[in-house]
Design a protein around this motif. Structure first.
Motif, PDB file in Angstrom:
ATOM      1  N   MET A 166       0.827  -1.203   0.000  1.00  0.00           N
ATOM      2  CA  MET A 166       0.000   0.000   0.000  1.00  0.00           C
ATOM      3  C   MET A 166       0.865   1.259   0.000  1.00  0.00           C
ATOM      4  N   LYS A 167       1.908   1.285   0.832  1.00  0.00           N
ATOM      5  CA  LYS A 167       2.792   2.444   0.854  1.00  0.00           C
ATOM      6  C   LYS A 167       3.551   2.585  -0.468  1.00  0.00           C
ATOM      7  N   SER A 168       3.921   1.466  -1.076  1.00  0.00           N
ATOM      8  CA  SER A 168       4.591   1.520  -2.377  1.00  0.00           C
ATOM      9  C   SER A 168       3.660   2.092  -3.433  1.00  0.00           C
ATOM     10  N   ALA A 169       2.380   1.694  -3.387  1.00  0.00           N
ATOM     11  CA  ALA A 169       1.411   2.214  -4.358  1.00  0.00           C
ATOM     12  C   ALA A 169       1.199   3.714  -4.167  1.00  0.00           C
ATOM     13  N   LEU A 170       1.103   4.176  -2.912  1.00  0.00           N
ATOM     14  CA  LEU A 170       0.926   5.608  -2.655  1.00  0.00           C
ATOM     15  C   LEU A 170       2.155   6.396  -3.113  1.00  0.00           C
ATOM     16  N   SER A 171       3.343   5.859  -2.864  1.00  0.00           N
ATOM     17  CA  SER A 171       4.570   6.513  -3.315  1.00  0.00           C
ATOM     18  C   SER A 171       4.602   6.615  -4.833  1.00  0.00           C
ATOM     19  N   CYS A 172       4.159   5.556  -5.501  1.00  0.00           N
ATOM     20  CA  CYS A 172       4.114   5.540  -6.963  1.00  0.00           C
ATOM     21  C   CYS A 172       3.139   6.587  -7.496  1.00  0.00           C
ATOM     22  N   LEU A 425      13.014  17.492   2.315  1.00  0.00           N
ATOM     23  CA  LEU A 425      12.008  17.362   3.373  1.00  0.00           C
ATOM     24  C   LEU A 425      11.055  16.206   3.085  1.00  0.00           C
ATOM     25  N   LEU A 426      10.668  16.057   1.799  1.00  0.00           N
ATOM     26  CA  LEU A 426       9.790  14.951   1.436  1.00  0.00           C
ATOM     27  C   LEU A 426      10.471  13.605   1.693  1.00  0.00           C
ATOM     28  N   GLY A 427      11.748  13.502   1.327  1.00  0.00           N
ATOM     29  CA  GLY A 427      12.488  12.267   1.588  1.00  0.00           C
ATOM     30  C   GLY A 427      12.610  11.974   3.068  1.00  0.00           C
ATOM     31  N   PHE A 428      12.812  13.030   3.877  1.00  0.00           N
ATOM     32  CA  PHE A 428      12.878  12.865   5.327  1.00  0.00           C
ATOM     33  C   PHE A 428      11.555  12.327   5.876  1.00  0.00           C
ATOM     34  N   LEU A 429      10.429  12.872   5.394  1.00  0.00           N
ATOM     35  CA  LEU A 429       9.117  12.390   5.834  1.00  0.00           C
ATOM     36  C   LEU A 429       8.884  10.953   5.378  1.00  0.00           C
ATOM     37  N   PHE A 430       9.309  10.642   4.141  1.00  0.00           N
ATOM     38  CA  PHE A 430       9.169   9.274   3.649  1.00  0.00           C
ATOM     39  C   PHE A 430       9.928   8.297   4.545  1.00  0.00           C
ATOM     40  N   ASN A 431      11.147   8.672   4.938  1.00  0.00           N
ATOM     41  CA  ASN A 431      11.953   7.789   5.792  1.00  0.00           C
ATOM     42  C   ASN A 431      11.309   7.605   7.156  1.00  0.00           C
ATOM     43  N   ARG A 432      10.772   8.687   7.703  1.00  0.00           N
ATOM     44  CA  ARG A 432      10.147   8.598   9.029  1.00  0.00           C
ATOM     45  C   ARG A 432       8.872   7.754   9.001  1.00  0.00           C
ATOM     46  N   MET A 433       8.145   7.793   7.896  1.00  0.00           N
ATOM     47  CA  MET A 433       6.907   7.024   7.777  1.00  0.00           C
ATOM     48  C   MET A 433       7.130   5.677   7.101  1.00  0.00           C
ATOM     49  N   HIS A 434       8.416   5.344   6.822  1.00  0.00           N
ATOM     50  CA  HIS A 434       8.780   4.060   6.207  1.00  0.00           C
ATOM     51  C   HIS A 434       8.089   3.865   4.858  1.00  0.00           C
ATOM     52  N   VAL A 435       8.039   4.935   4.089  1.00  0.00           N
ATOM     53  CA  VAL A 435       7.504   4.874   2.727  1.00  0.00           C
ATOM     54  C   VAL A 435       8.687   4.714   1.768  1.00  0.00           C
ATOM     55  N   PRO A 436       8.680   3.703   0.912  1.00  0.00           N
ATOM     56  CA  PRO A 436       9.822   3.476   0.015  1.00  0.00           C
ATOM     57  C   PRO A 436       9.939   4.570  -1.040  1.00  0.00           C
ATOM     58  N   LEU A 437      11.173   4.918  -1.365  1.00  0.00           N
ATOM     59  CA  LEU A 437      11.432   5.965  -2.358  1.00  0.00           C
ATOM     60  C   LEU A 437      11.495   5.424  -3.782  1.00  0.00           C
ATOM     61  N   SER A 438      11.856   4.164  -3.952  1.00  0.00           N
ATOM     62  CA  SER A 438      12.031   3.609  -5.297  1.00  0.00           C
ATOM     63  C   SER A 438      10.773   3.737  -6.159  1.00  0.00           C
ATOM     64  N   PRO A 439       9.557   3.447  -5.647  1.00  0.00           N
ATOM     65  CA  PRO A 439       8.364   3.631  -6.485  1.00  0.00           C
ATOM     66  C   PRO A 439       8.172   5.081  -6.923  1.00  0.00           C
ATOM     67  N   PHE A 440       8.497   6.028  -6.052  1.00  0.00           N
ATOM     68  CA  PHE A 440       8.354   7.448  -6.390  1.00  0.00           C
ATOM     69  C   PHE A 440       9.289   7.813  -7.542  1.00  0.00           C
ATOM     70  N   ILE A 441      10.567   7.380  -7.437  1.00  0.00           N
ATOM     71  CA  ILE A 441      11.554   7.704  -8.463  1.00  0.00           C
ATOM     72  C   ILE A 441      11.183   7.052  -9.783  1.00  0.00           C
ATOM     73  N   LEU A 442      10.812   5.774  -9.740  1.00  0.00           N
ATOM     74  CA  LEU A 442      10.481   5.070 -10.973  1.00  0.00           C
ATOM     75  C   LEU A 442       9.260   5.691 -11.651  1.00  0.00           C
ATOM     76  N   ALA A 443       8.252   6.067 -10.862  1.00  0.00           N
ATOM     77  CA  ALA A 443       7.068   6.718 -11.447  1.00  0.00           C
ATOM     78  C   ALA A 443       7.432   8.063 -12.059  1.00  0.00           C
ATOM     79  N   LEU A 444       8.305   8.788 -11.404  1.00  0.00           N
ATOM     80  CA  LEU A 444       8.739  10.090 -11.909  1.00  0.00           C
ATOM     81  C   LEU A 444       9.437   9.946 -13.260  1.00  0.00           C
ATOM     82  N   VAL A 445      10.244   8.891 -13.416  1.00  0.00           N
ATOM     83  CA  VAL A 445      10.982   8.683 -14.659  1.00  0.00           C
ATOM     84  C   VAL A 445      10.091   8.102 -15.756  1.00  0.00           C
TER      85      VAL A 445
END
Length: 503
Positions: A166-172, A425-445
């Motif tokens: 679910m967190k991966s989908a939201l990050s995406c 700041l967004l990356g800091f919040l992602f780390n604190r909430m344990h939201v993965p960054l890889s889906p965000f980056i891949l969706a962005l690209v």
């Protein structure tokens, strides 16, 4: 494959400046990986803007050297201090530090070095022989195939998410929304620009990556109390060079673990967005099922499996980037920025238009992993004794200065710094909430690829959605997309059934 171009690039790698650049990258990666809080993504985020002023035959060996060796360098503090230098060395710390407590620090470091070098060479060979072949087939891809491939790439980060779908989908989804900022490729109408001309071209990729991977770490360091950021004292275990050399019997014992972990790592690395941690946990899980309670008690296979898995992902993650223009993970996405800065476009045409650069990158991965073995053995005795002496406040200030400089250098404007700050700041919040960054980056690209391929497909088919299902390759990839999306649901139901039957 163009063997003449590969041979020419191989000879050029061993000329003076490319070889020195590669040596510097490998050494820098090992040192950076040994410092808790730093990793390959942070280092590459800082170095990518600097490569703008470098020739490509010096810039790419430097980046490749850092990428190959940084995830291995994290094993030094993980084994000796039980402080993972990088996220990829989290599981290495379990059995590695247990071996240190048994007085086997040299053996643990030796296993990590052999495992990383062995799997890294295999991964480099996969990149060398698979990427050009895949690029040749990709030249036959049409808009429908690119659309389905991009959707498949997004589905892997959800389907391969370990209990975090679910967190991966939201990050995406958030990455897709950020990618929509700018001019619409179909109508030319500005979207989410709020009247600011800075946003008409969209948000620049490299400052976003610098913020997510560089400044977010600075914010993490600032948020932690001083007593938490202080390093533990290094153990007084004497480490001799001879202790790190494995016997033939130990190599024979670890060979099945190396081969299985390398196979898993290469498979996961080629899948866009699957991530290094997926391969590490899969490889360690195989060892845990085989040895049971021996895991965590100083088992050599417990060190060999994660180290072989993480280094086998490194080069194989470049296969989809170089051949298809799709980054295999968030770190290889930084290579996308480096290629664009050098005026190159990754994808099927890279091996035809710029074979010298493409095969230089491919060859650099092989040579870097070979160099990593002797340099790793030498630094294994030196670097761990120095990592405790760096004050965290000084380290945070240095990272921040380099990140701001790199973000400003992209467009020579403060806008890049503001973008880096916002996404830091967004990356800091992602780390604190344990939201993965890889889906965000891949969706962005992938978002621009998806949008462009969709509109081209609609133009070819006259607006018929069935076009995606009438192309055999496109249909196959869409079927795999559905399977990846349903996989987390299947695992959840599979876990519930035994408990319901027991009740």
């Amino acid at each position: 494959m163009d063997y003449a171009a590969l041979f020419s690039a191989g000879l050029h790698i061993f000329s003076l400046w490319p070889l020195l650049s590669l040596l510097a990258g490998v050494t820098l990666g090992l040192v950076v990986g040994s410092i808790p809080g730093l990793n390959d993504t942070i280092t590459l985020a800082v170095l990518v803007p600097i490569t703008f002023a470098m020739p490509s035959d010096i810039a790419f060996p430097l980046l490749v050297g850092v990428y190959c060796s940084a995830c291995f360098g994290g094993a030094f503090p993980a084994i000796l201090l039980k402080i993972p230098g990088t996220a990829s060395s989290v599981l290495t710390a379990v059995d590695g530090h247990a071996m240190v407590q048994k007085g086997q620090a040299g053996l643990a470091l030796g296993i990590a070095t052999y495992s990383s070098a062995f799997a890294g060479v295999i991964s480099a060979l996969v990149l060398m022989f698979f990427a050009p072949v895949l690029a040749e087939y990709a030249l036959n891809f049409g808009p429908a195939e690119y659309f389905s491939l991009s959707i498949l790439g997004l589905s892997t980060v959800i389907g391969m998410a370990a209990g975090n779908a679910m967190k991966s989908a939201l990050s995406c989804l958030l990455g897709l929304l950020v990618a929509m900022i700018g001019m619409s490729p179909e109508s030319g109408f500005p979207r989410f620009t709020f009247g600011s001309f800075w946003l008409f071209d969209g948000l620049p990729l490299t400052p976003i990556l610098i913020g997510l991977f560089g400044l977010s770490v600075v914010f993490e360091m600032m948020a932690k109390p001083a007593h938490e950021t202080a390093h533990a004292a290094a153990p007084k275990t004497p480490i001799r060079f001879a202790d790190m050399l494995l016997s033939g019997q130990m190599i024979k014992r670890l060979m099945p673990t190396w081969l299985s972990a390398a196979a898993l790592g290469n498979l996961v690395g080629i899948l866009p967005g699957a991530g290094m941690l997926v391969a590490i946990y899969m490889a360690y899980e195989r060892v845990r099922r085989r040895f049971g309670t021996q895991c965590g008690q100083g088992l050599p296979e417990g060190v060999a499996a994660p180290e072989a898995a993480n280094n086998s992902v490194v080069a194989s993650s470049m296969v989809p980037l170089l051949s298809l223009g799709i980054p295999g993970n968030s770190t290889s996405a930084l290579f996308l920025g480096a290629l664009l800065i050098q005026g190159l476009r990754p994808g099927p045409s890279l091996f035809n238009d710029s074979p010298d650069v493409a095969y230089l990158i491919v060859g650099s991965f092989l040579v870097a992993n070979i160099l990593m073995f002797p340099i790793g053995l030498l630094l294994a005795r030196l670097v761990p004794n120095l990592i405790n002496q760096i004050p965290q406040s000084l380290l945070a200030a240095a990272i921040a200065c380099l990140c701001f400089t790199g973000a400003f250098a992209i467009s020579n404007s403060l806008f890049g710094i503001l973008v880096a700050l916002a996404f830091g700041l967004l990356g800091f919040l992602f780390n604190r909430m344990h939201v993965p960054l890889s889906p965000f980056i891949l969706a962005l690209v992938l978002a621009p690829v998806i949008e462009r391929a969709y509109f081209q497909s609609m133009s070819i088919s006259g607006g018929s959605i069935s076009y995606f299902f009438t192309q055999p390759l496109s249909l196959t990839m869409l079927i795999f997309t559905i399977l990846f999306m349903l996989w987390p649901l299947y695992k959840r139901l599979h876990r519930r059934l035994p408990s319901q039957q027991a009740a």
